[in-house]
Design a protein around this motif. Structure first.
Motif, PDB file in Angstrom:
ATOM      1  N   MET A   1       0.820  -1.192   0.000  1.00  0.00           N
ATOM      2  CA  MET A   1       0.000   0.000   0.000  1.00  0.00           C
ATOM      3  C   MET A   1       0.869   1.264   0.000  1.00  0.00           C
ATOM      4  O   MET A   1       0.548   2.232  -0.642  1.00  0.00           O
ATOM      5  CB  MET A   1      -0.918  -0.037   1.221  1.00  0.00           C
ATOM      6  N   PHE A   2       1.973   1.263   0.732  1.00  0.00           N
ATOM      7  CA  PHE A   2       2.840   2.434   0.800  1.00  0.00           C
ATOM      8  C   PHE A   2       4.113   2.234  -0.005  1.00  0.00           C
ATOM      9  O   PHE A   2       5.118   2.891   0.233  1.00  0.00           O
ATOM     10  CB  PHE A   2       3.202   2.738   2.254  1.00  0.00           C
ATOM     11  N   ASP A   3       4.111   1.280  -0.921  1.00  0.00           N
ATOM     12  CA  ASP A   3       5.265   0.955  -1.751  1.00  0.00           C
ATOM     13  C   ASP A   3       6.447   0.426  -0.947  1.00  0.00           C
ATOM     14  O   ASP A   3       7.601   0.616  -1.311  1.00  0.00           O
ATOM     15  CB  ASP A   3       5.711   2.161  -2.591  1.00  0.00           C
ATOM     16  N   TYR A   4       6.178  -0.188   0.189  1.00  0.00           N
ATOM     17  CA  TYR A   4       7.199  -0.856   0.991  1.00  0.00           C
ATOM     18  C   TYR A   4       6.783  -2.313   1.173  1.00  0.00           C
ATOM     19  O   TYR A   4       5.599  -2.605   1.332  1.00  0.00           O
ATOM     20  CB  TYR A   4       7.348  -0.222   2.385  1.00  0.00           C
ATOM     21  N   SER A   5       7.773  -3.175   1.177  1.00  0.00           N
ATOM     22  CA  SER A   5       7.456  -4.587   1.429  1.00  0.00           C
ATOM     23  C   SER A   5       7.215  -4.780   2.920  1.00  0.00           C
ATOM     24  O   SER A   5       7.631  -3.968   3.747  1.00  0.00           O
ATOM     25  CB  SER A   5       8.614  -5.483   0.962  1.00  0.00           C
ATOM     26  N   SER A   6       6.547  -5.868   3.256  1.00  0.00           N
ATOM     27  CA  SER A   6       6.306  -6.152   4.677  1.00  0.00           C
ATOM     28  C   SER A   6       7.635  -6.391   5.401  1.00  0.00           C
ATOM     29  O   SER A   6       7.787  -6.038   6.566  1.00  0.00           O
ATOM     30  CB  SER A   6       5.377  -7.345   4.834  1.00  0.00           C
ATOM     31  N   GLN A   7       8.605  -6.943   4.701  1.00  0.00           N
ATOM     32  CA  GLN A   7       9.916  -7.168   5.307  1.00  0.00           C
ATOM     33  C   GLN A   7      10.566  -5.836   5.686  1.00  0.00           C
ATOM     34  O   GLN A   7      11.112  -5.691   6.780  1.00  0.00           O
ATOM     35  CB  GLN A   7      10.816  -7.939   4.347  1.00  0.00           C
ATOM     36  N   ALA A   8      10.496  -4.844   4.787  1.00  0.00           N
ATOM     37  CA  ALA A   8      11.076  -3.531   5.079  1.00  0.00           C
ATOM     38  C   ALA A   8      10.360  -2.868   6.257  1.00  0.00           C
ATOM     39  O   ALA A   8      10.997  -2.220   7.093  1.00  0.00           O
ATOM     40  CB  ALA A   8      10.993  -2.642   3.844  1.00  0.00           C
ATOM     41  N   TYR A   9       9.045  -3.045   6.333  1.00  0.00           N
ATOM     42  CA  TYR A   9       8.284  -2.469   7.433  1.00  0.00           C
ATOM     43  C   TYR A   9       8.738  -3.045   8.775  1.00  0.00           C
ATOM     44  O   TYR A   9       9.024  -2.310   9.719  1.00  0.00           O
ATOM     45  CB  TYR A   9       6.786  -2.720   7.230  1.00  0.00           C
ATOM     46  N   TYR A  10       8.823  -4.386   8.848  1.00  0.00           N
ATOM     47  CA  TYR A  10       9.199  -5.016  10.107  1.00  0.00           C
ATOM     48  C   TYR A  10      10.659  -4.748  10.466  1.00  0.00           C
ATOM     49  O   TYR A  10      11.008  -4.648  11.635  1.00  0.00           O
ATOM     50  CB  TYR A  10       8.901  -6.514  10.072  1.00  0.00           C
TER      51      TYR A  10
END
Length: 121
Positions: A1-10
């Motif tokens: 949704m924000f052009d970030y992967s879930s891995q980058a978020y965590y």
């Protein structure tokens, strides 16, 4: 949704959390356990520390745990035997008789004897 992967978020969430106090608390517990059991291995130590980690809300994996112990020189080296352990005949189990007693071979290949008890199973 924000052009970030879930891995980058965590990874970003994890980077924001200070872990130094948790690591110090964790290492103190490792040293406390090792004081009573000096040669306990890392894998068994991790299992023993599960209640402590749950009580203090510490989430650490096996590889991170091993890396943490390695960085602080807290890993235990495996002892090596100076020579292989061979047959121990002073036991109560059945012992097979020595069939080669008194046999004198007259040519090559008449008597073959081996001992494989030093091979780890």
């Amino acid at each position: 949704m924000f052009d970030y992967s879930s891995q980058a978020y965590y990874q970003h969430i994890k980077a924001r959390q200070p872990e130094a106090p948790q690591e110090d608390l964790f290492i103190q517990e490792v040293l406390r356990i090792r004081h009573g059991q000096k040669r306990i291995g890392a894998h068994k130590l991790l299992v023993m520390m599960a209640p402590f980690m749950a009580a203090h809300n510490i989430h650490i994996g096996r590889d991170t745990f091993l890396k943490l112990l390695s960085e602080r020189c807290l890993l235990i080296r495996k002892r090596r035997r100076s020579k292989p352990q061979t047959t121990v005949s002073s036991h109560w189990l059945r012992k097979y008789p020595n069939l080669a007693v008194g046999f004198v071979p007259r040519a090559a290949g008449q008597l073959w004897i081996s001992d494989i008890t030093y091979i780890p199973m």
